[in-house]
Each structure stands twice: as C-alpha cells, then as structure tokens.
Design a protein around this motif. Structure first.
Motif, PDB file in Angstrom:
ATOM      1  N   ILE A   2       0.835  -1.207   0.000  1.00  0.00           N
ATOM      2  CA  ILE A   2       0.000   0.000   0.000  1.00  0.00           C
ATOM      3  C   ILE A   2       0.869   1.257   0.000  1.00  0.00           C
ATOM      4  O   ILE A   2       0.604   2.214  -0.735  1.00  0.00           O
ATOM      5  CB  ILE A   2      -0.984  -0.017   1.194  1.00  0.00           C
ATOM      6  CG1 ILE A   2      -2.054  -1.081   0.957  1.00  0.00           C
ATOM      7  CG2 ILE A   2      -1.611   1.354   1.406  1.00  0.00           C
ATOM      8  CD1 ILE A   2      -2.950  -1.336   2.143  1.00  0.00           C
ATOM      9  N   ALA A   3       1.941   1.237   0.792  1.00  0.00           N
ATOM     10  CA  ALA A   3       2.838   2.396   0.826  1.00  0.00           C
ATOM     11  C   ALA A   3       3.488   2.626  -0.538  1.00  0.00           C
ATOM     12  O   ALA A   3       3.594   3.775  -1.005  1.00  0.00           O
ATOM     13  CB  ALA A   3       3.906   2.201   1.897  1.00  0.00           C
ATOM     14  N   VAL A   4       3.904   1.558  -1.193  1.00  0.00           N
ATOM     15  CA  VAL A   4       4.517   1.683  -2.517  1.00  0.00           C
ATOM     16  C   VAL A   4       3.497   2.211  -3.526  1.00  0.00           C
ATOM     17  O   VAL A   4       3.813   3.080  -4.360  1.00  0.00           O
ATOM     18  CB  VAL A   4       5.114   0.334  -2.969  1.00  0.00           C
ATOM     19  CG1 VAL A   4       5.481   0.355  -4.435  1.00  0.00           C
ATOM     20  CG2 VAL A   4       6.332  -0.011  -2.128  1.00  0.00           C
ATOM     21  N   LEU A   5       2.262   1.710  -3.455  1.00  0.00           N
ATOM     22  CA  LEU A   5       1.236   2.172  -4.397  1.00  0.00           C
ATOM     23  C   LEU A   5       0.854   3.632  -4.165  1.00  0.00           C
ATOM     24  O   LEU A   5       0.589   4.370  -5.117  1.00  0.00           O
ATOM     25  CB  LEU A   5       0.003   1.270  -4.319  1.00  0.00           C
ATOM     26  CG  LEU A   5       0.207  -0.155  -4.843  1.00  0.00           C
ATOM     27  CD1 LEU A   5      -1.053  -0.972  -4.654  1.00  0.00           C
ATOM     28  CD2 LEU A   5       0.648  -0.131  -6.297  1.00  0.00           C
ATOM     29  N   VAL A   6       0.825   4.065  -2.919  1.00  0.00           N
ATOM     30  CA  VAL A   6       0.549   5.472  -2.629  1.00  0.00           C
ATOM     31  C   VAL A   6       1.668   6.350  -3.186  1.00  0.00           C
ATOM     32  O   VAL A   6       1.411   7.391  -3.814  1.00  0.00           O
ATOM     33  CB  VAL A   6       0.359   5.697  -1.105  1.00  0.00           C
ATOM     34  CG1 VAL A   6       0.396   7.172  -0.748  1.00  0.00           C
ATOM     35  CG2 VAL A   6      -0.939   5.066  -0.646  1.00  0.00           C
ATOM     36  N   ALA A   7       2.914   5.920  -2.978  1.00  0.00           N
ATOM     37  CA  ALA A   7       4.043   6.676  -3.522  1.00  0.00           C
ATOM     38  C   ALA A   7       3.993   6.686  -5.047  1.00  0.00           C
ATOM     39  O   ALA A   7       4.288   7.709  -5.685  1.00  0.00           O
ATOM     40  CB  ALA A   7       5.358   6.085  -3.032  1.00  0.00           C
ATOM     41  N   VAL A  42       7.044  -4.439  -5.944  1.00  0.00           N
ATOM     42  CA  VAL A  42       5.955  -5.275  -5.419  1.00  0.00           C
ATOM     43  C   VAL A  42       6.284  -6.755  -5.616  1.00  0.00           C
ATOM     44  O   VAL A  42       6.076  -7.586  -4.717  1.00  0.00           O
ATOM     45  CB  VAL A  42       4.612  -4.889  -6.084  1.00  0.00           C
ATOM     46  CG1 VAL A  42       3.529  -5.904  -5.752  1.00  0.00           C
ATOM     47  CG2 VAL A  42       4.180  -3.513  -5.632  1.00  0.00           C
ATOM     48  N   GLY A  43       6.814  -7.104  -6.768  1.00  0.00           N
ATOM     49  CA  GLY A  43       7.195  -8.499  -7.009  1.00  0.00           C
ATOM     50  C   GLY A  43       8.272  -8.973  -6.048  1.00  0.00           C
ATOM     51  O   GLY A  43       8.237 -10.103  -5.558  1.00  0.00           O
ATOM     52  N   THR A  44       9.224  -8.112  -5.757  1.00  0.00           N
ATOM     53  CA  THR A  44      10.291  -8.452  -4.812  1.00  0.00           C
ATOM     54  C   THR A  44       9.743  -8.639  -3.404  1.00  0.00           C
ATOM     55  O   THR A  44      10.122  -9.584  -2.697  1.00  0.00           O
ATOM     56  CB  THR A  44      11.366  -7.354  -4.814  1.00  0.00           C
ATOM     57  OG1 THR A  44      11.874  -7.228  -6.139  1.00  0.00           O
ATOM     58  CG2 THR A  44      12.486  -7.673  -3.859  1.00  0.00           C
ATOM     59  N   ILE A  45       8.855  -7.756  -2.984  1.00  0.00           N
ATOM     60  CA  ILE A  45       8.268  -7.864  -1.643  1.00  0.00           C
ATOM     61  C   ILE A  45       7.486  -9.171  -1.504  1.00  0.00           C
ATOM     62  O   ILE A  45       7.641  -9.904  -0.527  1.00  0.00           O
ATOM     63  CB  ILE A  45       7.357  -6.652  -1.337  1.00  0.00           C
ATOM     64  CG1 ILE A  45       8.193  -5.391  -1.161  1.00  0.00           C
ATOM     65  CG2 ILE A  45       6.520  -6.904  -0.091  1.00  0.00           C
ATOM     66  CD1 ILE A  45       7.370  -4.127  -1.053  1.00  0.00           C
ATOM     67  N   ILE A  46       6.661  -9.472  -2.487  1.00  0.00           N
ATOM     68  CA  ILE A  46       5.838 -10.683  -2.414  1.00  0.00           C
ATOM     69  C   ILE A  46       6.711 -11.933  -2.477  1.00  0.00           C
ATOM     70  O   ILE A  46       6.509 -12.887  -1.720  1.00  0.00           O
ATOM     71  CB  ILE A  46       4.779 -10.673  -3.530  1.00  0.00           C
ATOM     72  CG1 ILE A  46       3.753  -9.574  -3.246  1.00  0.00           C
ATOM     73  CG2 ILE A  46       4.082 -12.029  -3.644  1.00  0.00           C
ATOM     74  CD1 ILE A  46       2.771  -9.347  -4.367  1.00  0.00           C
ATOM     75  N   GLY A  47       7.703 -11.926  -3.372  1.00  0.00           N
ATOM     76  CA  GLY A  47       8.597 -13.081  -3.463  1.00  0.00           C
ATOM     77  C   GLY A  47       9.387 -13.313  -2.185  1.00  0.00           C
ATOM     78  O   GLY A  47       9.566 -14.454  -1.736  1.00  0.00           O
ATOM     79  N   ALA A  48       9.863 -12.237  -1.590  1.00  0.00           N
ATOM     80  CA  ALA A  48      10.607 -12.366  -0.331  1.00  0.00           C
ATOM     81  C   ALA A  48       9.710 -12.884   0.783  1.00  0.00           C
ATOM     82  O   ALA A  48      10.122 -13.734   1.586  1.00  0.00           O
ATOM     83  CB  ALA A  48      11.203 -11.017   0.050  1.00  0.00           C
TER      84      ALA A  48
END
Length: 123
Positions: free
Chosen positions: A40-45, A67-73
């Motif tokens: 959400i923070a990334v999408l707001v930015a 987002v892909g990196t966050i989800i994969g991690a």
C-alpha cells in the motif's frame, strides 16, 4: 531383541502440535499484514509520483519490480521458516524418543539392542 513396550510410552510422546500451529498461523498473519502495508505504501508513492510527473509507464515498471520483490521475499521467508520449524520439531521428537528408549532399554541390554538395530560396529 527387546519387543515389549511399556503402555505409557505412546502416551508420553504426544507432540504439542497446537502450539506450533498457532505460532505458524501468527507468523503468516503478521507477515501478511506487513507485506500488505508495504505494498500500500509503494502504491501510494506510485500514485503521488504519477500525479506529480505524469509519467506512468516508467514508474509502473519500478513499482512492479518492488511489489514483485516484496511478495517473493515474503513467500520465500515463510516457506523457509516453515521448513525449518518442521525439521526442528522432528528433531526434538526424535531426540525425546531416543532418550526414552535408552532409559527403557537400560545399560545391561544396550549393547545387544544396538547390535541388533545398527549392526556390528566398525572401528
């Protein structure tokens, strides 16, 4: 070979799976909340940057990567922790069984049982 088993041995070896399941569920729940908050923070930015610059395509590529990196991690860490916890639980059960069986067999029967189970010792 020693074949008689005390009836209480099975009762003493019941694992505490409820606590492990609760800890695993809490790890998934709180990890999920952290990931959702980060996305959400990334999408707001991203929205603020698109509004300020008018560039959509270039900014979207960066957001998709983050987002892909966050989800994969997140899923990688969860899978690793789950596997580690499962192995540690199995190790603890095995260690408990070894101690209980060693106490049951006793010192006088131990060499005979070890020889029957593991075979002749190689020096």
């Amino acid at each position: 070979m020693v074949t008689d088993k005390p009836p209480t041995l099975d009762a003493m070896m019941t694992p505490d799976d409820i606590t492990a399941a609760q800890a695993d569920a809490a790890r998934w729940r709180y990890g999920f909340l952290v990931v959702v908050t980060g996305i959400i923070a990334v999408l707001v930015a991203f929205g603020a940057a698109v509004f300020a610059t008018g560039e959509f395509a270039a900014l979207f590529a960066g957001v998709a990567g983050v987002v892909g990196t966050i989800i994969g991690a997140y899923f990688g860490v969860q899978a690793g922790q789950s596997g580690k916890a499962r192995v540690e639980a199995e190790l603890a059960k095995s260690q408990e069984m070894v101690v209980r069986l060693a106490a049951y067999v006793g010192t006088e029967n131990a060499p005979k049982v070890i020889h029957e189970v593991l075979g002749r010792r190689r020096s």
